[in-house]
Motif scaffolding. Structure first.
Motif, mmCIF file in Angstrom:
data_model
loop_
_atom_site.group_PDB
_atom_site.id
_atom_site.type_symbol
_atom_site.label_atom_id
_atom_site.label_comp_id
_atom_site.label_asym_id
_atom_site.label_seq_id
_atom_site.Cartn_x
_atom_site.Cartn_y
_atom_site.Cartn_z
ATOM 1 N N UNK A 175 0.850 -1.202 0.000
ATOM 2 C CA UNK A 175 0.000 0.000 0.000
ATOM 3 C C UNK A 175 0.883 1.249 0.000
ATOM 4 N N UNK A 214 -4.669 4.806 -9.117
ATOM 5 C CA UNK A 214 -4.858 3.953 -7.935
ATOM 6 C C UNK A 214 -6.312 3.957 -7.460
ATOM 7 N N UNK A 215 -6.955 5.135 -7.491
ATOM 8 C CA UNK A 215 -8.307 5.254 -6.942
ATOM 9 C C UNK A 215 -9.366 5.409 -8.026
ATOM 10 N N UNK A 216 -8.974 5.262 -9.296
ATOM 11 C CA UNK A 216 -9.885 5.589 -10.397
ATOM 12 C C UNK A 216 -10.648 4.398 -10.946
ATOM 13 N N UNK A 245 -14.051 -4.285 -8.708
ATOM 14 C CA UNK A 245 -13.480 -4.587 -7.395
ATOM 15 C C UNK A 245 -12.701 -3.363 -6.918
ATOM 16 N N UNK A 246 -12.625 -3.152 -5.583
ATOM 17 C CA UNK A 246 -11.944 -1.965 -5.046
ATOM 18 C C UNK A 246 -10.541 -1.807 -5.648
ATOM 19 N N UNK A 247 -10.260 -0.590 -6.100
ATOM 20 C CA UNK A 247 -9.093 -0.371 -6.964
ATOM 21 C C UNK A 247 -7.755 -0.497 -6.238
ATOM 22 N N UNK A 248 -7.607 0.164 -5.099
ATOM 23 C CA UNK A 248 -6.322 0.089 -4.393
ATOM 24 C C UNK A 248 -6.011 -1.366 -4.043
ATOM 25 N N UNK A 249 -7.001 -2.096 -3.572
ATOM 26 C CA UNK A 249 -6.765 -3.497 -3.181
ATOM 27 C C UNK A 249 -6.405 -4.350 -4.400
ATOM 28 N N UNK A 279 -14.938 9.757 -15.034
ATOM 29 C CA UNK A 279 -13.816 9.271 -14.237
ATOM 30 C C UNK A 279 -12.953 10.473 -13.862
ATOM 31 N N UNK A 327 -12.761 11.915 -5.292
ATOM 32 C CA UNK A 327 -12.068 11.289 -6.438
ATOM 33 C C UNK A 327 -11.634 9.853 -6.134
ATOM 34 N N UNK A 328 -12.576 9.047 -5.642
ATOM 35 C CA UNK A 328 -12.282 7.653 -5.310
ATOM 36 C C UNK A 328 -13.225 6.685 -6.033
ATOM 37 N N UNK A 329 -13.494 6.903 -7.331
ATOM 38 C CA UNK A 329 -14.520 6.074 -7.985
ATOM 39 C C UNK A 329 -14.180 4.590 -8.003
ATOM 40 N N UNK A 330 -12.878 4.267 -8.124
ATOM 41 C CA UNK A 330 -12.501 2.854 -8.178
ATOM 42 C C UNK A 330 -12.610 2.158 -6.837
ATOM 43 N N UNK A 331 -12.620 2.948 -5.746
ATOM 44 C CA UNK A 331 -12.591 2.332 -4.409
ATOM 45 C C UNK A 331 -13.945 1.810 -3.959
ATOM 46 N N UNK A 332 -15.011 2.287 -4.616
ATOM 47 C CA UNK A 332 -16.346 1.790 -4.305
ATOM 48 C C UNK A 332 -16.704 2.021 -2.839
#
Lengths: 402, 402
Positions: A55, A67-69, A285-289, B42, B248-253
């Motif tokens: 991380x 990372x978060x997109x 699925x959650x992006x950072x993970x 995005x 700005x965390x769209x991928x993190x859900x």
């Protein structure tokens, strides 16, 4: 206000989750150290250090908007590629990134599968004891669960009963090895038999039947036990994986589906699964993970902690006279109850020992004890388990040894 | 292999997502700098620095098994409490943690709502133009979408048409302000009228009708525009929030539902929603991101970046002769097309300009341009937009000024 389908779910809420909430209440009342909560499969072993390091490295090295997109609904291509290659290295498979679909854990992965393939009235075969949420997942799409009764001698699948339960309405079969709650692992021979039966039935009914291999416990196998990879046995296999247990990340909701090339209608099926992932609201699925998984694809939690727990609890419970097969994998003991399992759980709760009745796994007269807890909690609980055994007159080996 | 319900979804996949995949292909072919991709919402603005700092602090300060572990299906109590208090501070509401349910983004939140309340055949009213995925979410639970036609003069809800569309089958109404795709914000007067109509209809039909306020763009309002909080207007309101855009965390859900105390059958409804979150396979919202939200509950992305983009693009497009109302919020322009919108999009794609036809929002003859892209991309795209305007003989203000 609520829908007709939700009504029975509310009235008959998950016994596991009810116990979890109960445990929190009791802990607040009596102090955490005086409650022996064995109800939930919530790993006590921390995530490998590599996870937190990954991380930190990602935040240092990769762009925030990456990372978060958003990415493709199926997940980042590089992450999927890394997983495919890791599987190929470990199991001699030939997966490409196109075979991997990143999901919000295995539970969501199963919902994606059922949304993708089930028509109302389609049957899904499961082997008791089974994780009861399967029923909810199947009913979400108006499917019908068909349960193969347990073989409580071995907790291996009863193949004769299995064969009888595959009808022309069967769309899928779920297997779960290492098994929750019994801890048994299916051998290559067992998988071969399951595959042979399913191939025959596919031919007999002229239709595709999907084998869903739910594998959150794949990495948790003890004494060097092998967990055969399922896709080589049967062409229409979908693997449903989660990092909840292998990396101790249950709250992060990260896993994947493997949809192999050799599946019937592969192109349409994988496109549909990716869309199902989106329209069910996960989107991706959650992006950072996902990016963490890419860097930790071959990492694994400290298995020895669970193994010590297993030996301690299994050794003492059987010594106190409880009956239980020794689990080869996962982190549960599935113990025979001296009386009705719900009554037994109620009695144990009065001693502040929390566990889940076997009825919740379609296997009454058993109880599931999740040993993914501190060694210390197990140690402290032993006198209480002994007291419970004595109260039911189990006596057991101790008596014999006298 | 795939289910009957999935078939139309595969055949008629999301135009937005199709454009996104198309953009990636074109970027690989011509270089990213030569493709003007305005298709996907995005965010190009990075997450606030506080987000990454929060992650580092959490990993330093909190236990791995807490940060990455299971919690109640509704989310961590302390996180829900922090959100409730933040809302109360900002909007004068009186929420408690019990009113907040953490979700896997707003899309999942909407699925949780519909799973919780819809019976087959129930109608859900939406105002065109609307985010087309609403249709998929509603159909997941065999609901039926009822569409109020657009008022293309103002893009405010057409209340007369709205009133006509509430029947004894109506279970819910979706509003989305600031609006995707039009960028309009609903005023207090509008919300009062919507509430008045719904209260009358609830009385007329003797049933509860839920107002779902989908608010991923709440924080994105320009020129000091106010976005009134919806729950004080109408008792049966559920707020569906996401941090995708505000942080700005769209991928993190990561997002939440607000289910206020004053809703009919509150206890049963909130219990059911929590169970729906679990059985749909989400189980809980991603754990680390929940803990991040607790520390960043009052943070927000740099709005000025979007505002500069808005001014630049709106100014030039209208100068080139395109017709468009000036958006007050969100990060989209919704522009009238000189020809059929799909034909127009195809023509623009040949010039490597990607956007989404209005038909995808039940509002043909318009096109959605997502300006959550780099200022530089907009600058570089301007000559191309001018060329397109000329090709369609728009002429516009430039001509008038000569």
């Amino acid at each position: 206000m609520i829908s007709d389908k939700m009504r029975p779910l509310v009235e008959n809420n998950s016994a596991i989750r009810a116990m979890f909430e109960e445990g929190k209440k009791l802990a607040a009342l009596y102090g955490r150290e005086n409650v022996y909560d064995f109800s939930l499969g919530n790993p006590n072993v921390p995530a490998p250090l590599a996870v937190n390091k990954a991380i930190l490295d990602i935040l240092n090295e990769e762009e925030s908007t990456l990372v978060h997109g958003y990415m493709s609904n199926a997940g980042y291509e590089d992450v999927r590629d890394a997983i495919a290659h890791s599987l190929n290295r470990r199991f001699g498979t030939g997966f490409r990134l196109e075979n991997i679909l990143m999901t919000v854990g295995a539970a969501s992965g199963m919902n994606v599968i059922f949304k993708t393939i089930l028509n109302p009235g389609d049957e899904v075969v499961v082997f008791a004891p089974y994780f009861m949420e399967y029923g909810s997942y199947v009913r979400n799409y108006d499917g019908v669960l068909s349960v193969v009764p347990p073989d409580t001698k071995t907790f291996q699948p009863d193949l004769k009963e299995f064969e009888l339960r595959i009808t022309n309405k069967t769309k899928a079969v779920i297997i779960n090895s290492p098994n929750n709650p019994s801890g048994v692992i299916y051998s290559s021979e067992t998988l071969e038999s399951i595959a042979r039966i399913m191939k025959e039935k596919e031919k007999e009914y002229g239709k595709s039947i999907v084998l869903i291999s739910d594998e959150p416990y794949r990495e948790l196998a003890y004494d060097g036990a092998k967990v055969p990879y399922v896709t080589p046995f049967y062409h229409n296999t979908i693997v449903c994986y989660s990092y909840s247990k292998s990396l101790s990340l249950p709250g992060e909701r990260i896993g994947y589906l493997v949809i192999p090339d050799e599946m019937d209608d592969f192109q349409e099926l994988s496109a549909a699964a990716s869309i199902a992932n989106r329209v069910l609201g996960c989107v991706n699925a959650p992006s950072l993970m996902q990016r963490v998984i890419m860097r930790c694809v071959d990492e694994q939690v400290d298995l020895e902690s669970y193994n010590r727990n297993r030996e301690l609890l299994y050794g003492h419970l059987t010594e106190y006279g409880f009956e239980c097969i020794k689990p080869e994998g996962a982190f549960y003991l599935f113990v025979k109850t001296p009386v009705d399992d719900k009554e037994f759980c109620q009695f144990c709760k009065e001693h502040r020992v929390l566990m889940v009745p076997g009825s919740s796994f379609a296997c009454p007269s058993y109880v599931r004890i999740a040993y993914c807890v501190s060694y210390d909690q197990i140690l402290r609980s032993l006198p209480v388990f002994e007291k419970i055994a004595v109260a039911y007159g189990l006596g057991g080996k101790k008596e014999e040894n006298r």
